[in-house]
Design a protein around this motif. Structure first.
Motif, short mmCIF file in Angstrom:
data_model
loop_
_atom_site.label_atom_id
_atom_site.label_comp_id
_atom_site.label_asym_id
_atom_site.label_seq_id
_atom_site.Cartn_x
_atom_site.Cartn_y
_atom_site.Cartn_z
N ALA A 110 0.84 -1.20 0.00
CA ALA A 110 0.00 0.00 0.00
C ALA A 110 0.87 1.25 0.00
O ALA A 110 0.59 2.20 -0.74
N ILE A 153 0.66 3.94 -2.92
CA ILE A 153 0.19 5.30 -2.64
C ILE A 153 1.26 6.31 -3.02
O ILE A 153 0.97 7.35 -3.63
N GLY A 205 -9.36 9.64 -0.59
CA GLY A 205 -9.33 8.24 -0.17
C GLY A 205 -9.91 7.33 -1.23
O GLY A 205 -9.33 6.29 -1.57
N VAL A 206 -11.05 7.74 -1.81
CA VAL A 206 -11.68 6.92 -2.85
C VAL A 206 -10.79 6.84 -4.07
O VAL A 206 -10.62 5.78 -4.68
N PHE A 229 -7.59 6.90 -4.17
CA PHE A 229 -6.49 5.96 -3.93
C PHE A 229 -6.98 4.52 -3.87
O PHE A 229 -6.29 3.61 -4.30
N SER A 230 -8.19 4.33 -3.31
CA SER A 230 -8.64 2.96 -3.04
C SER A 230 -8.82 2.15 -4.32
O SER A 230 -8.69 0.93 -4.30
N ALA A 240 -6.24 -0.36 -5.30
CA ALA A 240 -6.07 -1.60 -4.55
C ALA A 240 -6.19 -2.83 -5.42
O ALA A 240 -5.58 -3.86 -5.15
N MET A 297 -16.45 1.74 -5.74
CA MET A 297 -15.66 2.84 -5.19
C MET A 297 -15.99 4.16 -5.89
O MET A 297 -16.12 5.20 -5.25
#
Lengths: 181, 346
Positions: free
Chosen positions: B15, B19, B89-90, B92-93, B96, B129
């Motif tokens: 992560a 990121i 945050g969204v 970046f998510s 995943a 997301m």
């Protein structure tokens, strides 16, 4: 302590906490957003049950579509903080407390019994929640209910459009009538 | 307990790497945007900070950090701060589940080049997301207590919800082609030159258009249409909170480019190159080449995003909604039908 238990514990505690915030807060936006948070914690619970498809749909439909609509309405109407009504110790609230106590006792008994007896998982339980499995079942064994639901939803959509359009039309007619007058 | 720590360590490292990669990408794309727009408009662009102005984005971020953070008097402080966090945050998510290359084999251990590229729900995660991303922008618009911000926020929510449908329909035809829901599987199905851009050109056009709308990029940048809405949902933001929205826009663009290159441009597939090089499966060299191919495709898509922004004027709001609901949605359904019929008789 396994990873599953850890995830379950965190999401269960946070789900209950955000649920309590949802019903107890005065600010409607806070209530809506904590409900969204609650949905995310439910996703954690679904994932511990290997129900990936339900988890994804939970976010996609509930958090991503329905709650957005609710937030929309709150924002557009600019709903203020709730006014608290006078609290009275009514018959209802006494009954609620009684039921809460009974439920607590039930849970206590259930958890104590569960510890002693072995619970067996159904066959293929871990594969049941996958997208492939759900898709296969929906399009073979449950094709009739699936199609019936889609028809029902279509009817609901058409109904919603008709109701909203009728109001628009009558407004136009009203203005036309006024011009004619 | 040991197993948990081990998992946390592996995913934590992955992560952190991803990121930082996305952050660097965002900085690089800001620079690229300014340079390319300068070339298109016959200007020079940033050339003061560092060689060719390469350090300009870092100077900008430093400036944003040092600026005063102003919250309007009647704003809702909590949601005003929460909104940029949700948006970033969204953004970046989504990374995943993006696989950057196939896999690395060290001894018996197989390391996937992504945090969770093989999850069962695959692309549904991306859709979920992006649908949550709406909250960041609507909350930003509402909590600022400014009518222009609110209008910008509502517009963006309506736009994102409308185009999500067309996006999902375009992806269904891709899933029909690959018979697999994971992004790795979709890439594997496009081996050689069986890229979906050639096999599913209509789906590609629908998906590309919807990604422009989903990332709020021009020609669909109505949520921040300056002539009508001052600055849109981020009018009342300053300092690093504004910076977070800015960063999220470029992170979203990076995510959209990565997903387009995975779904339509064959991911790390490239004809002849692997046969010619002849590296073993799971070797470090192969992973590096795959990574380079994938990043090159991603960079091309980013260039395309920037190119479009500086060439095409903004749509009108009703045009945007008509395009989404009356053109792209039926076309997406038709595409699924045709794909299904063809696949049935092949």
């Amino acid at each position: 302590m396994s990873l599953t238990f850890l995830i379950f514990g965190i999401s269960a505690v946070l789900a209950i906490a955000s649920g309590i915030v949802t019903i107890s807060t005065k600010n409607p936006i806070t209530s809506a957003i904590s409900l969204v948070f609650h949905f995310f914690m439910l996703v954690g619970l679904y994932l511990t049950l290997q129900a990936q498809f339900v988890a994804a749909i939970q976010v996609l439909v509930y958090a991503g579509a329905i709650m957005v609509l609710v937030v929309f309405v709150i924002m557009l109407l600019n709903v203020g903080d709730e006014q608290k009504l006078k609290d009275k110790m009514s018959f209802k609230s006494i009954l609620a407390i009684c039921f809460a106590i009974i439920m607590g006792v039930q849970f206590f008994i259930i958890f104590n019994v569960v510890k002693t007896t072995n619970i067996k998982l159904a066959d293929h339980a871990s594969e049941m929640g996958s997208v492939q499995m759900i898709g296969k079942e929906l399009f073979t064994n449950y094709i009739f209910p699936f199609e019936a639901i889609s028809l029902l939803l279509l009817t609901a959509i058409v109904g919603a459009v008709v109701i909203s359009k009728r109001k628009l039309l009558s407004n136009e007619e009203l203005s036309l009538n006024k011009i004619e007058d | 307990m040991n197993e948990i720590l081990w998992l946390l360590l592996i995913f934590g490292i992955k992560a952190i790497i991803i990121i930082s990669f996305v952050m660097l990408c965002a900085a690089a794309f800001v620079y690229l945007e300014r340079k390319i727009s300068a070339v298109i408009q016959n200007r020079i662009g940033p050339n003061r900070v560092g060689p060719f102005g390469l350090l300009q984005p870092f100077a900008d971020v430093l400036k944003l950090f040092l600026k005063e953070d102003i919250v309007p008097k009647n704003a809702n402080r909590f949601y005003h701060s929460l909104a940029p966090i949700i948006t970033l945050g969204v953004a970046f998510s989504v990374f995943a589940i993006i696989p950057f290359a196939s896999y690395l084999k060290i001894g018996d251990r197989v390391i996937h080049m992504g945090i969770a590229p093989n999850i069962n729900i695959g692309f549904l995660f991306v859709l979920a997301m992006t649908s949550v991303g709406v909250y960041g922008i609507t909350l930003a618009g509402w909590s600022s207590n400014n009518k222009y911000s609110l209008l910008g926020g509502l517009r963006s929510a309506a736009q994102m919800i409308s185009y999500e449908l067309a996006m999902g329909l375009a992806v269904i035809s891709i899933l029909l082609m690959s018979q697999d829901l994971t992004l790795t599987g979709i890439v594997e199905a496009q081996k050689g030159l069986k890229w979906n851009i050639f096999l599913q050109p209509l789906a590609f056009i629908i998906f590309l258009t919807s990604s422009f709308a989903e990332t709020n990029r021009s020609p669909f940048d109505l949520p921040e249409a300056e002539p009508e809405l001052v600055g849109g949902y981020n009018t009342e933001y300053s300092g690093m909170k504004f910076g977070m929205f800015f960063l999220a826009e470029y992170a979203n663009m990076a995510a959209a480019s990565a997903i387009i290159s995975l779904l339509f441009l064959g991911g790390w597939n490239f004809p002849f190159i692997y046969e010619w090089l002849g590296f073993a499966n799971g070797s470090v060299e192969l992973v590096l080449v795959q990574l380079l191919v994938f990043l090159a495709k991603m960079l091309f898509m980013v260039f395309f995003f920037i190119w479009t922004r500086w060439s095409i004027p903004r749509f009108r709001y009703d045009q945007l909604m008509n395009l989404g609901w009356k053109i792209l949605l039926p076309l997406g359904l038709l595409n699924i039908l045709v794909t299904g019929i063809i696949l049935m008789y092949i």
